[in-house]
Write an enzyme that holds these catalytic residues in place. Structure first.
Site, mmCIF file in Angstrom:
data_model
loop_
_atom_site.group_PDB
_atom_site.id
_atom_site.type_symbol
_atom_site.label_atom_id
_atom_site.label_comp_id
_atom_site.label_asym_id
_atom_site.label_seq_id
_atom_site.Cartn_x
_atom_site.Cartn_y
_atom_site.Cartn_z
ATOM 1 N N TYR A 131 0.702 -1.242 0.122
ATOM 2 C CA TYR A 131 0.130 -0.106 -0.030
ATOM 3 C C TYR A 131 0.946 1.288 0.059
ATOM 4 O O TYR A 131 0.734 2.114 -0.874
ATOM 5 C CB TYR A 131 -1.003 0.101 1.216
ATOM 6 C CG TYR A 131 -2.024 1.209 1.170
ATOM 7 C CD1 TYR A 131 -3.236 0.994 0.204
ATOM 8 C CD2 TYR A 131 -1.769 2.346 1.934
ATOM 9 C CE1 TYR A 131 -4.184 2.076 0.153
ATOM 10 C CE2 TYR A 131 -2.709 3.405 1.817
ATOM 11 C CZ TYR A 131 -3.908 2.983 0.979
ATOM 12 O OH TYR A 131 -4.849 4.076 0.820
ATOM 13 N N GLU A 189 1.392 6.602 -6.917
ATOM 14 C CA GLU A 189 0.424 7.253 -7.406
ATOM 15 C C GLU A 189 0.520 8.750 -7.297
ATOM 16 O O GLU A 189 0.304 9.538 -8.134
ATOM 17 C CB GLU A 189 -0.789 6.991 -6.645
ATOM 18 C CG GLU A 189 -1.545 5.182 -7.085
ATOM 19 C CD GLU A 189 -2.585 4.981 -6.043
ATOM 20 O OE1 GLU A 189 -3.466 5.909 -5.784
ATOM 21 O OE2 GLU A 189 -2.593 3.873 -5.890
#
Length: 215
Positions: free
Chosen positions: A147, A154
């Protein structure tokens, strides 16, 4: 009898959906790893970009799954997860393909694909109560590493679109939209990560085992 038949159809559908999704993401994972290793990040989007975009877009159906109760998933977190990835695929990677040759594009897809291969494999096998203990552990532990890699990649991709796109070449308001999305990552990432930590405590804590039915 009708209820039993309906349950059987639902189980068959979920097995098929999760199995196909796992294969699709495994394909993305394989392409990213092979091309990144043997060539360079520059060539990764050439072999995976369109397929990854289509695969991720198909995940919209998971919002419907949550809304209709096909799976016992929270609607809000499902919507956040799917929406954030669609934003990356369609509002960041697609308009600015020149940025997809960066290492952050490859690391983003690597984190996504590893996560999804684990998740979809888990849910496919769960339908037949055949989840291995190692897969159960990965389902609720791999996110601890994947994550942060995914989120940081991102953010890096969005920043590249903002400063090196340039985003303003599309419309004058596009940079502001990207900034708003970046700001939303602050509460959004905390919510999603906290949700997974809660799931991990629930399903791995107090001697939980893979044989026990889990969400």
């Amino acid at each position: 009898m009708a209820k039993s038949n309906g349950s059987g159809v639902k189980k068959a559908y979920l097995i098929l959906y999760n199995a196909v999704s796992a294969i699709a993401w495994a394909t993305i994972l394989g392409r990213v790893v092979v091309v990144f290793w043997w060539k360079s990040p520059f060539f990764v989007p050439l072999v995976v970009d369109n397929f990854a975009r289509i695969t991720q877009t198909c995940a919209v159906i998971e919002i419907l799954h949550a809304l209709t109760g096909v799976v016992p998933a929270p609607v809000f977190t499902t919507l956040m997860q799917v929406a954030s990835r669609l934003f990356l695929m369609w509002a960041v990677c697609w308009p600015f393909p020149q940025n997809n040759t960066s290492v952050f594009y490859s690391s983003m897809l690597l984190a996504w694909s590893l996560t999804e291969v684990i998740r979809y494999s888990y849910f496919a096998l769960k339908q037949v109560d055949e989840v291995p203990g190692s897969l159960h552990w990965l389902r609720y532990s791999a996110f601890l590493v994947l994550y942060p890699i995914g989120i940081s990649s991102e953010v890096a991709m969005t920043l590249q679109a903002l400063f090196y796109g340039p985003a303003s070449s599309l419309t004058p308001w596009y940079p502001y939209a990207l900034v708003m999305v970046l700001l939303s990552y602050i509460p959004g990432s905390v919510i999603l990560y906290s949700h997974m930590l809660k799931q991990r405590r629930k399903y791995l804590g107090a001697g939980k085992t893979a044989e026990k039915k889990t969400q």
